[in-house]
Write a protein that holds these residues in place. Structure first.
Motif, PDB file in Angstrom:
ATOM      1  N   ASP A 114       1.134  -1.153  -0.128  1.00 42.11           N
ATOM      2  CA  ASP A 114       0.058  -0.066   0.080  1.00 42.11           C
ATOM      3  C   ASP A 114       0.963   1.312   0.468  1.00 42.11           C
ATOM      4  N   ARG A 115       2.006   1.547   0.396  1.00 40.00           N
ATOM      5  CA  ARG A 115       2.851   1.998   0.703  1.00 40.00           C
ATOM      6  C   ARG A 115       3.894   2.257  -0.369  1.00 40.00           C
ATOM      7  N   GLN A 116       4.491   1.253  -1.491  1.00 45.69           N
ATOM      8  CA  GLN A 116       4.373   1.808  -2.533  1.00 45.69           C
ATOM      9  C   GLN A 116       3.562   2.152  -3.377  1.00 45.69           C
ATOM     10  N   LEU A 117       2.171   1.517  -3.594  1.00 47.58           N
ATOM     11  CA  LEU A 117       0.777   2.126  -4.688  1.00 47.58           C
ATOM     12  C   LEU A 117       0.860   3.432  -4.466  1.00 47.58           C
ATOM     13  N   ARG A 118       0.579   3.524  -2.622  1.00 41.94           N
ATOM     14  CA  ARG A 118       0.795   5.648  -2.251  1.00 41.94           C
ATOM     15  C   ARG A 118       2.014   6.316  -2.532  1.00 41.94           C
ATOM     16  N   ALA A 119       3.091   6.097  -2.937  1.00 46.16           N
ATOM     17  CA  ALA A 119       4.416   6.587  -3.372  1.00 46.16           C
ATOM     18  C   ALA A 119       3.903   8.204  -4.292  1.00 46.16           C
ATOM     19  N   GLY A 120       4.148   9.554  -3.781  1.00 40.49           N
ATOM     20  CA  GLY A 120       3.955  10.073  -4.562  1.00 40.49           C
ATOM     21  C   GLY A 120       2.557  10.586  -4.598  1.00 40.49           C
ATOM     22  N   ILE A 121       1.572   9.805  -4.385  1.00 43.20           N
ATOM     23  CA  ILE A 121      -0.023  10.518  -4.043  1.00 43.20           C
ATOM     24  C   ILE A 121      -0.459  11.187  -3.229  1.00 43.20           C
ATOM     25  N   GLY A 122      -1.018  12.687  -3.195  1.00 40.29           N
ATOM     26  CA  GLY A 122      -1.384  13.312  -1.849  1.00 40.29           C
ATOM     27  C   GLY A 122      -2.468  12.301  -1.272  1.00 40.29           C
ATOM     28  N   GLN A 123      -3.007  13.362  -0.404  1.00 43.58           N
ATOM     29  CA  GLN A 123      -4.336  12.577   0.348  1.00 43.58           C
ATOM     30  C   GLN A 123      -5.086  13.019  -0.598  1.00 43.58           C
ATOM     31  N   ASP A 124      -5.437  14.561  -0.981  1.00 45.22           N
ATOM     32  CA  ASP A 124      -6.735  14.737  -1.874  1.00 45.22           C
ATOM     33  C   ASP A 124      -6.462  13.883  -2.823  1.00 45.22           C
ATOM     34  N   GLU A 125      -5.541  13.481  -3.460  1.00 46.74           N
ATOM     35  CA  GLU A 125      -5.271  13.157  -4.667  1.00 46.74           C
ATOM     36  C   GLU A 125      -6.053  11.485  -4.181  1.00 46.74           C
ATOM     37  N   LEU A 126      -5.631  11.194  -3.102  1.00 47.26           N
ATOM     38  CA  LEU A 126      -6.618   9.827  -2.996  1.00 47.26           C
ATOM     39  C   LEU A 126      -7.962   9.968  -2.199  1.00 47.26           C
ATOM     40  N   ASP A 127      -8.315  11.413  -1.589  1.00 48.59           N
ATOM     41  CA  ASP A 127      -9.756  11.143  -1.569  1.00 48.59           C
ATOM     42  C   ASP A 127     -10.824  11.379  -2.675  1.00 48.59           C
ATOM     43  N   LEU A 128      -9.755  12.273  -4.735  1.00 43.96           N
ATOM     44  CA  LEU A 128     -10.835  12.079  -5.433  1.00 43.96           C
ATOM     45  C   LEU A 128     -11.010  10.614  -6.136  1.00 43.96           C
ATOM     46  N   ALA A 129      -9.651  10.196  -5.890  1.00 42.76           N
ATOM     47  CA  ALA A 129      -9.729   8.827  -6.263  1.00 42.76           C
ATOM     48  C   ALA A 129     -10.583   7.887  -5.814  1.00 42.76           C
ATOM     49  N   ARG A 130     -11.149   7.760  -4.940  1.00 39.53           N
ATOM     50  CA  ARG A 130     -11.496   7.006  -3.663  1.00 39.53           C
ATOM     51  C   ARG A 130     -13.232   7.250  -4.305  1.00 39.53           C
ATOM     52  N   SER A 131     -13.029   9.065  -4.223  1.00 43.32           N
ATOM     53  CA  SER A 131     -15.041  10.025  -4.704  1.00 43.32           C
ATOM     54  C   SER A 131     -15.116   9.338  -6.499  1.00 43.32           C
ATOM     55  N   MET A 132     -14.041   8.968  -7.165  1.00 45.94           N
ATOM     56  CA  MET A 132     -14.277   8.828  -8.442  1.00 45.94           C
ATOM     57  C   MET A 132     -14.441   7.158  -8.608  1.00 45.94           C
ATOM     58  N   PHE A 133     -14.081   6.440  -8.044  1.00 44.51           N
ATOM     59  CA  PHE A 133     -14.283   4.810  -7.563  1.00 44.51           C
ATOM     60  C   PHE A 133     -15.608   5.320  -7.492  1.00 44.51           C
ATOM     61  N   ALA A 134     -16.035   5.484  -6.615  1.00 41.27           N
ATOM     62  CA  ALA A 134     -17.379   5.136  -5.765  1.00 41.27           C
ATOM     63  C   ALA A 134     -18.405   6.041  -7.445  1.00 41.27           C
ATOM     64  N   ARG A 135     -18.248   6.861  -7.741  1.00 37.21           N
ATOM     65  CA  ARG A 135     -19.332   7.308  -8.485  1.00 37.21           C
ATOM     66  C   ARG A 135     -18.796   6.281 -10.029  1.00 37.21           C
ATOM     67  N   LEU A 136     -18.052   5.955 -10.211  1.00 34.06           N
ATOM     68  CA  LEU A 136     -17.818   4.621 -11.053  1.00 34.06           C
ATOM     69  C   LEU A 136     -18.697   3.233 -11.043  1.00 34.06           C
ATOM     70  N   ARG A 137     -19.133   3.302  -9.790  1.00 34.23           N
ATOM     71  CA  ARG A 137     -19.005   2.030  -9.332  1.00 34.23           C
ATOM     72  C   ARG A 137     -20.803   2.193  -9.597  1.00 34.23           C
TER      73      ARG A 137
END
Length: 155
Positions: A114-137
């Protein structure tokens, strides 16, 4: 004829998920397990004495596939199954000490991945990605995202 000007998002997402899933499985194999074993271990650990049917739903696989994994894991001494005294048709699944040890080792592997996967990605970007994943689902399931998000927010 439809010709997208860019790669369709579904194709991009599917290819990305496949690459990440392979990398995660490789990491789990290097840690002494596999992705299916990790999925079963974490589900049993988080739900404690779950029934096999509940476990299959939690892991997201068919009952027959789960039985195959449980048979192998039981033969490897990672878990035990016993009849539920309240309902003899159901089996309760529990981790053995060896299963607990493997769970802890694979948990560390999952944290490192998970640390490797998150490298270089900020919390705002993670929150946006999760929101987008939820919208896609929601888009593929036919849910109304505005209604669902409003309900989650308590509106």
């Amino acid at each position: 004829m439809f010709e997208p000007s860019a790669k369709p998002i579904g194709l991009d997402l599917a290819q990305t998920a496949k690459i990440i899933r392979r990398a995660l499985d490789d990491a789990m194999i290097a840690g002494g397990g596999s992705f299916p074993v990790w999925s079963v271990l974490i589900s049993v650990k988080s739900q404690q004495f779950g029934h096999q049917r509940q476990l299959a739903e939690s892991v997201g696989i068919q009952g027959a596939t789960l039985t195959h994994h449980l048979n192998a894991m039981e033969a490897d001494g990672l878990l035990t199954r016993r009849r539920d005294p309240a309902n003899r048709r159901k089996h309760l699944v529990e981790l053995t000490p060896s299963g607990e040890t493997l769970f802890l080792r694979l948990r560390e592997t999952a944290i490192a991945f998970d640390r490797q996967l998150r490298a270089g990605i900020g919390q705002d970007e993670l929150d946006l990605a999760r929101s987008m994943f939820a919208r896609l689902r929601a888009n593929v399931s036919g849910e109304n995202t505005e209604t669902r998000e409003g309900a989650e927010a308590g509106l």
